[in-house]
Design a protein around this motif. Structure first.
Motif, short mmCIF file in Angstrom:
data_model
loop_
_atom_site.label_atom_id
_atom_site.label_comp_id
_atom_site.label_asym_id
_atom_site.label_seq_id
_atom_site.Cartn_x
_atom_site.Cartn_y
_atom_site.Cartn_z
N ARG A 282 0.80 -1.23 0.00
CA ARG A 282 0.00 0.00 0.00
C ARG A 282 0.84 1.28 0.00
NH1 ARG A 282 -3.33 -3.19 3.58
NH2 ARG A 282 -2.38 -2.23 5.40
N LEU A 283 2.15 1.17 0.20
CA LEU A 283 2.99 2.36 0.26
C LEU A 283 3.29 2.90 -1.14
CD1 LEU A 283 5.50 1.19 3.01
CD2 LEU A 283 3.55 2.74 3.29
N GLU A 284 3.14 4.21 -1.29
CA GLU A 284 3.32 4.85 -2.59
C GLU A 284 4.72 4.64 -3.17
OE1 GLU A 284 3.37 9.40 -4.36
OE2 GLU A 284 2.37 9.01 -2.46
N GLU A 285 5.73 4.62 -2.34
CA GLU A 285 7.10 4.50 -2.80
C GLU A 285 7.43 3.10 -3.34
OE1 GLU A 285 7.03 7.51 0.59
OE2 GLU A 285 6.14 5.56 0.20
N VAL A 286 6.63 2.12 -2.96
CA VAL A 286 6.85 0.74 -3.41
C VAL A 286 6.19 0.55 -4.77
CG1 VAL A 286 6.46 -1.69 -2.90
CG2 VAL A 286 6.99 -0.10 -1.04
N ARG A 287 7.02 0.42 -5.80
CA ARG A 287 6.51 0.30 -7.18
C ARG A 287 6.23 -1.14 -7.57
NH1 ARG A 287 6.87 5.28 -9.98
NH2 ARG A 287 7.01 6.79 -8.31
N ALA A 288 6.91 -2.10 -6.94
CA ALA A 288 6.67 -3.52 -7.18
C ALA A 288 7.02 -4.28 -5.91
CB ALA A 288 7.52 -4.02 -8.35
N LEU A 289 6.30 -5.36 -5.65
CA LEU A 289 6.51 -6.14 -4.43
C LEU A 289 6.42 -7.62 -4.78
CD1 LEU A 289 6.63 -5.67 -1.20
CD2 LEU A 289 4.32 -6.57 -1.30
N TYR A 290 7.38 -8.40 -4.27
CA TYR A 290 7.44 -9.82 -4.57
C TYR A 290 7.62 -10.61 -3.28
CZ TYR A 290 8.71 -7.68 -9.02
OH TYR A 290 8.74 -6.90 -10.15
N HIS B 282 15.84 -13.28 1.05
CA HIS B 282 14.86 -12.45 1.76
C HIS B 282 13.45 -12.95 1.46
CE1 HIS B 282 18.14 -9.77 2.64
NE2 HIS B 282 18.43 -9.73 1.34
N MET B 283 12.55 -12.74 2.40
CA MET B 283 11.18 -13.21 2.24
C MET B 283 10.37 -12.30 1.33
SD MET B 283 10.58 -14.10 6.23
CE MET B 283 9.14 -15.15 6.11
N VAL B 284 10.70 -11.01 1.35
CA VAL B 284 10.01 -10.01 0.53
C VAL B 284 11.06 -9.21 -0.22
CG1 VAL B 284 8.50 -7.98 0.58
CG2 VAL B 284 8.11 -9.84 2.21
N MET B 285 10.82 -8.97 -1.50
CA MET B 285 11.67 -8.09 -2.31
C MET B 285 10.77 -7.01 -2.88
SD MET B 285 14.85 -9.12 -2.25
CE MET B 285 15.52 -8.14 -3.56
N MET B 286 11.27 -5.79 -2.85
CA MET B 286 10.46 -4.70 -3.41
C MET B 286 11.34 -3.73 -4.19
SD MET B 286 9.37 -2.74 0.08
CE MET B 286 10.59 -2.22 1.27
N GLU B 287 10.71 -3.11 -5.17
CA GLU B 287 11.34 -2.03 -5.93
C GLU B 287 10.81 -0.73 -5.34
OE1 GLU B 287 10.70 -0.21 -10.31
OE2 GLU B 287 11.17 -2.36 -10.25
N VAL B 288 11.73 0.11 -4.89
CA VAL B 288 11.36 1.35 -4.21
C VAL B 288 11.93 2.53 -4.99
CG1 VAL B 288 11.64 2.70 -2.09
CG2 VAL B 288 11.33 0.23 -1.95
N TRP B 289 11.13 3.54 -5.18
CA TRP B 289 11.58 4.78 -5.82
C TRP B 289 11.61 5.88 -4.78
CZ3 TRP B 289 9.60 5.74 -11.43
CH2 TRP B 289 9.90 4.63 -12.21
N ALA B 290 12.74 6.57 -4.72
CA ALA B 290 12.90 7.70 -3.80
C ALA B 290 13.68 8.79 -4.53
CB ALA B 290 13.65 7.26 -2.54
N ARG B 291 13.55 10.02 -4.06
CA ARG B 291 14.25 11.15 -4.70
C ARG B 291 15.76 11.05 -4.61
NH1 ARG B 291 10.24 15.97 -3.03
NH2 ARG B 291 9.08 14.25 -2.22
#
Length: 79
Positions: A22-30, A36-45
């Motif tokens: 649900r977090l805006e910064e998380v563009r993809a979640l696996y 790791h149990m969870v991998m995510m693609e995060v975009w930040a400035r």
């Protein structure tokens, strides 16, 4: 952009995944097996915003044991 591995206590696994999705910064979640149990693609400035996001929004979630970011330097292939 960063690829972030998140280790989660088993009893919090699905709840943490749902909250991260649900977090805006998380563009993809696996949900994954392996390091790791969870991998995510995060975009930040920038690096500062990334670290703030990871410590305040991810690392503070109940059940999160470890957060392992890797900043993407260059994308070699796109879908």
């Amino acid at each position: 952009m960063a690829l972030v591995g998140v280790d989660v206590a088993p009893e919090h696994y699905l709840d943490v995944a749902s909250q991260l999705a649900r977090l805006e910064e998380v563009r993809a979640l696996y949900l994954t097996s392996g390091d790791h149990m969870v991998m995510m693609e995060v975009w930040a400035r920038d690096g500062r915003d990334l670290m703030k996001f990871l410590s305040e929004k991810v690392g503070s979630l109940p059940g999160v044991l470890k957060v392992c970011p890797s900043i993407v330097i260059d994308r070699v292939k796109q879908p």
